[in-house]
Design a protein around this motif. Structure first.
Motif, PDB file in Angstrom:
ATOM      1  N   LYS A   1       9.215  -7.184   4.858  1.00  0.00           N
ATOM      2  CA  LYS A   1      10.297  -8.015   5.006  1.00  0.00           C
ATOM      3  C   LYS A   1      11.787  -7.190   4.643  1.00  0.00           C
ATOM      4  N   ASP A   2      12.817  -7.321   5.398  1.00  0.00           N
ATOM      5  CA  ASP A   2      13.968  -6.780   5.066  1.00  0.00           C
ATOM      6  C   ASP A   2      13.894  -5.220   4.369  1.00  0.00           C
ATOM      7  N   PRO A   3      13.356  -4.423   5.216  1.00  0.00           N
ATOM      8  CA  PRO A   3      13.360  -2.954   4.806  1.00  0.00           C
ATOM      9  C   PRO A   3      14.695  -2.133   5.258  1.00  0.00           C
ATOM     10  N   THR A   4      14.848  -1.492   4.221  1.00  0.00           N
ATOM     11  CA  THR A   4      16.047  -0.680   4.195  1.00  0.00           C
ATOM     12  C   THR A   4      15.521   0.888   3.948  1.00  0.00           C
ATOM     13  N   ILE A   5      16.298   1.932   4.677  1.00  0.00           N
ATOM     14  CA  ILE A   5      15.837   3.206   4.617  1.00  0.00           C
ATOM     15  C   ILE A   5      16.892   4.136   4.630  1.00  0.00           C
ATOM     16  N   LYS A   6      17.089   5.009   3.665  1.00  0.00           N
ATOM     17  CA  LYS A   6      18.183   6.027   3.138  1.00  0.00           C
ATOM     18  C   LYS A   6      17.645   7.310   3.392  1.00  0.00           C
ATOM     19  N   VAL A   7      17.986   8.144   4.076  1.00  0.00           N
ATOM     20  CA  VAL A   7      17.619   9.552   4.257  1.00  0.00           C
ATOM     21  C   VAL A   7      18.751  10.308   3.525  1.00  0.00           C
ATOM     22  N   VAL A   8      18.140  11.069   2.542  1.00  0.00           N
ATOM     23  CA  VAL A   8      18.943  11.951   1.898  1.00  0.00           C
ATOM     24  C   VAL A   8      18.274  13.428   1.721  1.00  0.00           C
ATOM     25  N   GLY A   9      18.694  14.403   2.798  1.00  0.00           N
ATOM     26  CA  GLY A   9      18.108  15.412   2.881  1.00  0.00           C
ATOM     27  C   GLY A   9      16.743  15.561   3.360  1.00  0.00           C
ATOM     28  N   PRO A  10      15.776  16.133   2.822  1.00  0.00           N
ATOM     29  CA  PRO A  10      14.265  16.083   3.121  1.00  0.00           C
ATOM     30  C   PRO A  10      13.632  14.755   2.510  1.00  0.00           C
ATOM     31  N   ALA A  11      14.262  13.799   1.748  1.00  0.00           N
ATOM     32  CA  ALA A  11      13.765  12.915   1.254  1.00  0.00           C
ATOM     33  C   ALA A  11      14.108  11.505   1.869  1.00  0.00           C
ATOM     34  N   ALA A  12      13.408  10.430   1.789  1.00  0.00           N
ATOM     35  CA  ALA A  12      13.816   9.056   2.504  1.00  0.00           C
ATOM     36  C   ALA A  12      13.282   8.099   1.382  1.00  0.00           C
ATOM     37  N   ILE A  13      14.257   7.033   1.066  1.00  0.00           N
ATOM     38  CA  ILE A  13      14.134   6.294   0.091  1.00  0.00           C
ATOM     39  C   ILE A  13      13.951   4.793   0.892  1.00  0.00           C
TER      40      ILE A  13
ATOM     41  N   ASN B   1       3.625 -11.308  -3.367  1.00  0.00           N
ATOM     42  CA  ASN B   1       4.985 -11.328  -3.338  1.00  0.00           C
ATOM     43  C   ASN B   1       5.575 -10.175  -4.118  1.00  0.00           C
ATOM     44  N   LEU B   2       6.026  -8.994  -3.621  1.00  0.00           N
ATOM     45  CA  LEU B   2       6.384  -7.673  -4.312  1.00  0.00           C
ATOM     46  C   LEU B   2       7.660  -7.246  -3.727  1.00  0.00           C
ATOM     47  N   HIS B   3       8.334  -6.476  -4.665  1.00  0.00           N
ATOM     48  CA  HIS B   3       9.324  -5.454  -4.212  1.00  0.00           C
ATOM     49  C   HIS B   3       8.929  -4.210  -4.318  1.00  0.00           C
ATOM     50  N   ILE B   4       8.873  -3.382  -3.072  1.00  0.00           N
ATOM     51  CA  ILE B   4       8.453  -2.129  -2.941  1.00  0.00           C
ATOM     52  C   ILE B   4       9.456  -0.880  -2.793  1.00  0.00           C
ATOM     53  N   LEU B   5       9.197   0.009  -3.638  1.00  0.00           N
ATOM     54  CA  LEU B   5      10.085   1.138  -3.284  1.00  0.00           C
ATOM     55  C   LEU B   5       9.125   2.341  -2.971  1.00  0.00           C
ATOM     56  N   MET B   6       9.532   2.911  -1.982  1.00  0.00           N
ATOM     57  CA  MET B   6       8.639   4.231  -1.504  1.00  0.00           C
ATOM     58  C   MET B   6       9.549   5.224  -1.154  1.00  0.00           C
ATOM     59  N   ASN B   7       8.990   6.662  -1.720  1.00  0.00           N
ATOM     60  CA  ASN B   7       9.695   7.703  -1.357  1.00  0.00           C
ATOM     61  C   ASN B   7       9.009   8.582  -0.611  1.00  0.00           C
ATOM     62  N   TRP B   8       9.484   8.884   0.695  1.00  0.00           N
ATOM     63  CA  TRP B   8       8.841   9.947   1.680  1.00  0.00           C
ATOM     64  C   TRP B   8       9.586  11.110   1.419  1.00  0.00           C
ATOM     65  N   GLN B   9       8.656  12.128   1.862  1.00  0.00           N
ATOM     66  CA  GLN B   9       9.363  13.821   1.882  1.00  0.00           C
ATOM     67  C   GLN B   9       9.061  14.240   3.333  1.00  0.00           C
ATOM     68  N   LYS B  10       9.844  14.937   3.810  1.00  0.00           N
ATOM     69  CA  LYS B  10       9.818  15.794   5.025  1.00  0.00           C
ATOM     70  C   LYS B  10       9.080  16.965   4.651  1.00  0.00           C
ATOM     71  N   GLN B  11       7.775  17.119   5.361  1.00  0.00           N
ATOM     72  CA  GLN B  11       7.121  18.265   5.269  1.00  0.00           C
ATOM     73  C   GLN B  11       7.039  19.076   7.003  1.00  0.00           C
ATOM     74  N   GLY B  12       7.783  20.034   6.944  1.00  0.00           N
ATOM     75  CA  GLY B  12       8.168  20.452   8.084  1.00  0.00           C
ATOM     76  C   GLY B  12       8.670  19.632   9.091  1.00  0.00           C
ATOM     77  N   ASP B  13       7.826  19.015  10.202  1.00  0.00           N
ATOM     78  CA  ASP B  13       8.521  17.895  11.093  1.00  0.00           C
ATOM     79  C   ASP B  13       7.830  16.639  10.694  1.00  0.00           C
ATOM     80  N   GLU B  14       6.999  16.428   9.639  1.00  0.00           N
ATOM     81  CA  GLU B  14       6.426  15.289   9.284  1.00  0.00           C
ATOM     82  C   GLU B  14       6.734  14.688   8.044  1.00  0.00           C
ATOM     83  N   TRP B  15       6.869  13.353   8.255  1.00  0.00           N
ATOM     84  CA  TRP B  15       7.376  12.491   6.788  1.00  0.00           C
ATOM     85  C   TRP B  15       5.935  12.091   6.305  1.00  0.00           C
ATOM     86  N   LYS B  16       5.712  12.359   4.909  1.00  0.00           N
ATOM     87  CA  LYS B  16       4.661  11.940   4.149  1.00  0.00           C
ATOM     88  C   LYS B  16       5.246  10.973   3.001  1.00  0.00           C
ATOM     89  N   LEU B  17       4.410   9.978   2.697  1.00  0.00           N
ATOM     90  CA  LEU B  17       4.573   9.297   1.558  1.00  0.00           C
ATOM     91  C   LEU B  17       4.162  10.022   0.157  1.00  0.00           C
TER      92      LEU B  17
END
Length: 150
Positions: free
Chosen positions: A93-105, A126-142
């Motif tokens: 619920k209520d996701p936010t995505i912020k891309v910073v270079g090859p990383a996404a918060i 009932n949780l609050h989640i923080l995920m960090n994704w990183q771009k590898q080539g053309d793919e985003w990975k957790l």
């Protein structure tokens, strides 16, 4: 053809606006790509699909639970797909995505319900989640995930 100052100013303004909007378009494309990966991850969790989860995660994944337990990629996938429980629902619920270079918060409010295989007990989370994704080539990975109880 005569060019006056007004025409020149408007042309300059249009070129400047185009130059400023180009990075925003690139960020939007990355944000959209990350959003698709986040949704694929949610669906893989519900399905308890080890192949899909493995494809979405960085090899050096750090997966932190709200209990404080931290798992690597292999342990996370094993525990998420062992059949001891199944997700009846997961909502991001209520996701936010912020891309910073090859990383996404990515942040969102997790609302879910699991059913335990041993006794059929239903457990809400009932949780609050923080995920960090990183771009590898053309793919985003957790790369990492952290949960906090609400």
């Amino acid at each position: 053809m005569t060019i006056n100052r007004r025409d020149l100013a408007l042309s300059s303004l249009a070129v400047s606006a185009l130059a400023l909007s180009t990075p925003a378009l690139a960020a939007s494309a990355d944000e959209e790509a990350v959003a698709k990966k986040v949704e694929a991850f949610r669906l893989a969790q519900i399905a308890a699909d080890p192949k899909a989860l493995g494809a979405l995660c960085w090899d050096d994944l750090s997966y932190s639970h709200s209990s404080g337990k931290v798992e690597d990629k292999a342990t996370f996938i094993t525990n998420a797909t062992d059949g001891k429980s199944k997700f009846l629902s997961i909502e991001y619920k209520d996701p936010t995505i912020k891309v910073v270079g090859p990383a996404a918060i990515v942040r969102f409010h997790w609302i879910a319900e699991q059913e335990m295989a041993a006794d059929g007990k239903k457990v809400p989370t009932n949780l609050h989640i923080l995920m960090n994704w990183q771009k590898q080539g053309d793919e985003w990975k957790l790369l990492s995930r952290s949960a906090t109880k609400l």
